[in-house]
Design a protein around this motif. Structure first.
Motif, PDB file in Angstrom:
ATOM      1  N   LYS A   1      41.950  35.746  36.113  1.00 31.94           N
ATOM      2  CA  LYS A   1      42.018  36.085  37.534  1.00 31.94           C
ATOM      3  C   LYS A   1      42.784  37.383  37.795  1.00 31.94           C
ATOM      4  O   LYS A   1      42.383  38.184  38.625  1.00 31.94           O
ATOM      5  CB  LYS A   1      42.657  34.923  38.281  1.00 31.94           C
ATOM      6  CG  LYS A   1      42.718  35.090  39.765  1.00 31.94           C
ATOM      7  CD  LYS A   1      43.305  33.841  40.401  1.00 31.94           C
ATOM      8  CE  LYS A   1      43.510  34.019  41.879  1.00 31.94           C
ATOM      9  NZ  LYS A   1      44.054  32.822  42.493  1.00 31.94           N
ATOM     10  N   ARG A   2      43.862  37.606  37.091  1.00 33.59           N
ATOM     11  CA  ARG A   2      44.684  38.804  37.311  1.00 33.59           C
ATOM     12  C   ARG A   2      44.555  39.825  36.185  1.00 33.59           C
ATOM     13  O   ARG A   2      45.308  40.787  36.131  1.00 33.59           O
ATOM     14  CB  ARG A   2      46.136  38.397  37.486  1.00 33.59           C
ATOM     15  CG  ARG A   2      46.359  37.598  38.745  1.00 33.59           C
ATOM     16  CD  ARG A   2      47.829  37.472  39.097  1.00 33.59           C
ATOM     17  NE  ARG A   2      47.975  36.798  40.364  1.00 33.59           N
ATOM     18  CZ  ARG A   2      48.356  35.541  40.502  1.00 33.59           C
ATOM     19  NH1 ARG A   2      48.626  34.820  39.457  1.00 33.59           N
ATOM     20  NH2 ARG A   2      48.465  35.005  41.688  1.00 33.59           N
TER      21      ARG A   2
ATOM     22  N   ALA B   1      38.068  35.056  43.053  1.00 34.75           N
ATOM     23  CA  ALA B   1      37.924  33.873  42.210  1.00 34.75           C
ATOM     24  C   ALA B   1      37.354  32.737  43.058  1.00 34.75           C
ATOM     25  O   ALA B   1      37.848  32.473  44.156  1.00 34.75           O
ATOM     26  CB  ALA B   1      39.261  33.472  41.617  1.00 34.75           C
TER      27      ALA B   1
ATOM     28  N   PRO C   1      43.629  31.982  32.258  1.00 36.10           N
ATOM     29  CA  PRO C   1      42.963  32.600  33.410  1.00 36.10           C
ATOM     30  C   PRO C   1      42.810  34.121  33.276  1.00 36.10           C
ATOM     31  O   PRO C   1      43.698  34.814  32.804  1.00 36.10           O
ATOM     32  CB  PRO C   1      43.886  32.251  34.579  1.00 36.10           C
ATOM     33  CG  PRO C   1      45.219  31.978  33.972  1.00 36.10           C
ATOM     34  CD  PRO C   1      44.947  31.446  32.592  1.00 36.10           C
TER      35      PRO C   1
ATOM     36  N   SER D   1      36.024  32.976  35.017  1.00 38.12           N
ATOM     37  CA  SER D   1      37.398  33.405  35.274  1.00 38.12           C
ATOM     38  C   SER D   1      38.369  32.811  34.255  1.00 38.12           C
ATOM     39  O   SER D   1      39.573  32.853  34.434  1.00 38.12           O
ATOM     40  CB  SER D   1      37.821  33.035  36.698  1.00 38.12           C
ATOM     41  OG  SER D   1      37.906  31.641  36.837  1.00 38.12           O
TER      42      SER D   1
ATOM     43  N   ARG E   1      38.427  41.746  43.050  1.00 36.82           N
ATOM     44  CA  ARG E   1      37.736  40.577  42.530  1.00 36.82           C
ATOM     45  C   ARG E   1      38.057  39.383  43.394  1.00 36.82           C
ATOM     46  O   ARG E   1      39.052  39.382  44.112  1.00 36.82           O
ATOM     47  CB  ARG E   1      38.095  40.340  41.067  1.00 36.82           C
ATOM     48  CG  ARG E   1      39.310  39.541  40.763  1.00 36.82           C
ATOM     49  CD  ARG E   1      40.660  40.153  40.600  1.00 36.82           C
ATOM     50  NE  ARG E   1      40.842  41.437  40.042  1.00 36.82           N
ATOM     51  CZ  ARG E   1      41.154  41.688  38.773  1.00 36.82           C
ATOM     52  NH1 ARG E   1      41.298  40.715  37.933  1.00 36.82           N
ATOM     53  NH2 ARG E   1      41.358  42.898  38.364  1.00 36.82           N
TER      54      ARG E   1
ATOM     55  N   LEU F   1      34.627  34.544  38.490  1.00 34.99           N
ATOM     56  CA  LEU F   1      35.252  35.729  39.046  1.00 34.99           C
ATOM     57  C   LEU F   1      34.145  36.696  39.434  1.00 34.99           C
ATOM     58  O   LEU F   1      33.291  37.017  38.616  1.00 34.99           O
ATOM     59  CB  LEU F   1      36.133  36.355  37.959  1.00 34.99           C
ATOM     60  CG  LEU F   1      37.310  37.213  38.352  1.00 34.99           C
ATOM     61  CD1 LEU F   1      38.262  36.443  39.248  1.00 34.99           C
ATOM     62  CD2 LEU F   1      38.042  37.665  37.100  1.00 34.99           C
TER      63      LEU F   1
END
Length: 166
Positions: free
Chosen positions: A94-95, A62, A92, A84, A60, A71
């Motif tokens: 993101k991870r 961001a 977030p 995201s 992915r 994302l």
């Protein structure tokens, strides 16, 4: 006499109505016709995110487009664009782990799961950080805000580049 009083009463009530509605009509105020048509403005803001070779399978990226944190993910060869930020507590994503079999993303903080295609909520605040035994606390945290789908964005691949419409 009664007819005279009724006439005066009607006239004074009509005056009050005309003062209120701002029309000179004595009995029924005339209102201007309302335009009930709805107009939509459709704008497309396709922005290049990266080249297709920069986004490997299962990865992915961001980005921020037009002030929106987005994302972009590639899952089983398909491209997805989602916010995201988790809609629950604005944490977030993101991870967050991506489940390739379901094409979904999971919030690391409270385990909410969202469909990458539609943004539909698949699970809402299951636990805290995925720690076993925290389901009750996860449900309590989940009650802070009603289930809200994840925002999704159209993604396209054109001439080897990935674009998002945001």
């Amino acid at each position: 006499m009664a007819a005279f009083l009724a006439s005066v009463s009607l006239k004074s009530s009509a005056v009050r109505r005309s003062e209120f509605f701002g029309t000179p009509s004595a009995v029924s105020p005339q209102r201007p016709p309302q335009d009930k048509s709805v107009q939509f403005t459709v704008s497309s803001e396709w922005s290049k995110v990266c080249s297709d070779t920069e986004l490997a399978e299962g990865e992915r990226k961001a980005v921020t487009l037009n002030g929106k944190p987005i994302l972009v993910a590639k899952v089983k060869g398909k491209l997805y664009g989602v916010s995201s930020v988790c809609p629950h507590l604005n944490l977030p994503l993101k991870r967050g782990p991506i489940d390739a079999d379901e094409a979904s993303i999971i919030c690391n903080f409270h385990r909410s799961k969202f469909d990458l295609e539609s943004g539909k909520v698949l699970c809402w605040s299951e636990s805290v950080f995925g720690i076993p035994g925290t389901q009750v606390l996860g449900n309590l945290i989940g009650s802070v805000k009603k289930e809200t789908p994840l925002a999704t964005y159209p993604v396209k691949l054109e001439n080897g580049d990935i674009y998002v419409d945001a």
